[in-house]
Design a protein around this motif. Structure first.
Motif, PDB file in Angstrom:
ATOM      1  N   MET A   1     -22.610   7.715  41.364  1.00  0.00           N
ATOM      2  CA  MET A   1     -22.385   9.141  41.292  1.00  0.00           C
ATOM      3  C   MET A   1     -22.435   9.152  40.266  1.00  0.00           C
ATOM      4  O   MET A   1     -21.988   8.280  38.910  1.00  0.00           O
ATOM      5  N   ARG A   3     -22.342  12.350  37.472  1.00  0.00           N
ATOM      6  CA  ARG A   3     -22.196  13.761  37.122  1.00  0.00           C
ATOM      7  C   ARG A   3     -22.968  14.354  35.770  1.00  0.00           C
ATOM      8  O   ARG A   3     -22.981  14.293  34.385  1.00  0.00           O
ATOM      9  N   VAL A   6     -23.645  20.739  31.046  1.00  0.00           N
ATOM     10  CA  VAL A   6     -24.063  21.263  30.607  1.00  0.00           C
ATOM     11  C   VAL A   6     -23.284  22.178  29.846  1.00  0.00           C
ATOM     12  O   VAL A   6     -22.942  22.777  30.832  1.00  0.00           O
ATOM     13  N   GLU A  90     -25.242  18.336  26.334  1.00  0.00           N
ATOM     14  CA  GLU A  90     -25.456  17.677  27.870  1.00  0.00           C
ATOM     15  C   GLU A  90     -24.344  16.751  27.792  1.00  0.00           C
ATOM     16  O   GLU A  90     -24.324  15.560  26.389  1.00  0.00           O
ATOM     17  N   THR A  91     -23.798  16.266  29.304  1.00  0.00           N
ATOM     18  CA  THR A  91     -23.473  14.975  29.181  1.00  0.00           C
ATOM     19  C   THR A  91     -23.817  14.541  30.543  1.00  0.00           C
ATOM     20  O   THR A  91     -23.842  15.297  31.471  1.00  0.00           O
ATOM     21  N   ASP A  92     -23.410  12.974  30.612  1.00  0.00           N
ATOM     22  CA  ASP A  92     -23.695  12.270  32.128  1.00  0.00           C
ATOM     23  C   ASP A  92     -22.582  11.679  31.803  1.00  0.00           C
ATOM     24  O   ASP A  92     -22.743  10.615  31.530  1.00  0.00           O
ATOM     25  N   TYR A  93     -21.435  11.554  33.512  1.00  0.00           N
ATOM     26  CA  TYR A  93     -21.290  10.622  33.153  1.00  0.00           C
ATOM     27  C   TYR A  93     -20.964   9.742  34.238  1.00  0.00           C
ATOM     28  O   TYR A  93     -21.396  10.294  35.213  1.00  0.00           O
ATOM     29  N   GLU A  94     -20.617   8.652  34.649  1.00  0.00           N
ATOM     30  CA  GLU A  94     -20.308   7.961  35.892  1.00  0.00           C
ATOM     31  C   GLU A  94     -19.042   7.440  35.526  1.00  0.00           C
ATOM     32  O   GLU A  94     -18.476   7.239  34.982  1.00  0.00           O
ATOM     33  N   LEU A  95     -18.503   7.070  37.178  1.00  0.00           N
ATOM     34  CA  LEU A  95     -16.816   6.742  36.813  1.00  0.00           C
ATOM     35  C   LEU A  95     -16.421   4.969  35.909  1.00  0.00           C
ATOM     36  O   LEU A  95     -17.309   4.314  36.383  1.00  0.00           O
ATOM     37  N   TYR A  96     -16.023   4.945  35.387  1.00  0.00           N
ATOM     38  CA  TYR A  96     -15.707   4.295  34.310  1.00  0.00           C
ATOM     39  C   TYR A  96     -15.333   2.695  35.637  1.00  0.00           C
ATOM     40  O   TYR A  96     -15.676   1.667  35.597  1.00  0.00           O
TER      41      TYR A  96
END
Lengths: 97, 97
Positions: A1, A3, A6, A90-96
């Motif tokens: 995933m 996410r 912005v 902007e940020t792009d996140y993935e589960l840690y």
């Protein structure tokens, strides 16, 4: 995933028709294949300079690239984003874990 | 719904025991009453300076204030956040429509 979010401010006065037109135009992005959990957000913390946010999720990097290159996205950037946005992050996140 | 997020970088080397200890310590925050949808996140966009993120949701402003003032939160800030965080940006989001 992945996410993708912005946070942004607009050049338009708060509550103006131009503001509403911009935020309504973001709804075109929902129709791009691979876009999941699309959200339009108000940013309310006084600890930063942004008034709004968008958040969406992609299943993987390929789906994210498909979105980035999709003509609906590039048209939105050209017609609305470049002319309307004052500042953004902007940020792009993935589960840690 | 209020979604509280913070993007941040740590003073510790990537992959270090100190980094892991910090990120593990964030899990104490999950136990604070009212915290929903808590997530630890990696920030992967090269368009900003942050390496990690936290995201959590509260049902309303009162639950958010309860979290802010909870001793588990203030202890985390004192013991981990102030000493470990190099830079950060907080956002608070509510659904626009």
């Amino acid at each position: 995933m992945i996410r993708h979010t912005v946070a942004f401010t607009l050049k338009y006065p708060k509550g103006s028709p131009e503001e509403k037109a911009f935020l309504d135009a973001t709804l075109h992005l929902v129709k791009i294949p691979g876009v999941q959990h699309f959200e339009r957000l108000r940013q309310t913390s006084k600890k930063n300079r942004f008034d709004f946010g968008l958040s969406m999720e992609f299943s993987d990097r390929e789906a994210y690239e498909t979105y980035n290159n999709h003509p609906t996205h590039t048209a939105f950037i050209q017609q609305y984003w470049i002319t309307g946005v004052e500042d953004f992050l902007e940020t792009d996140y993935e589960l840690y874990a």
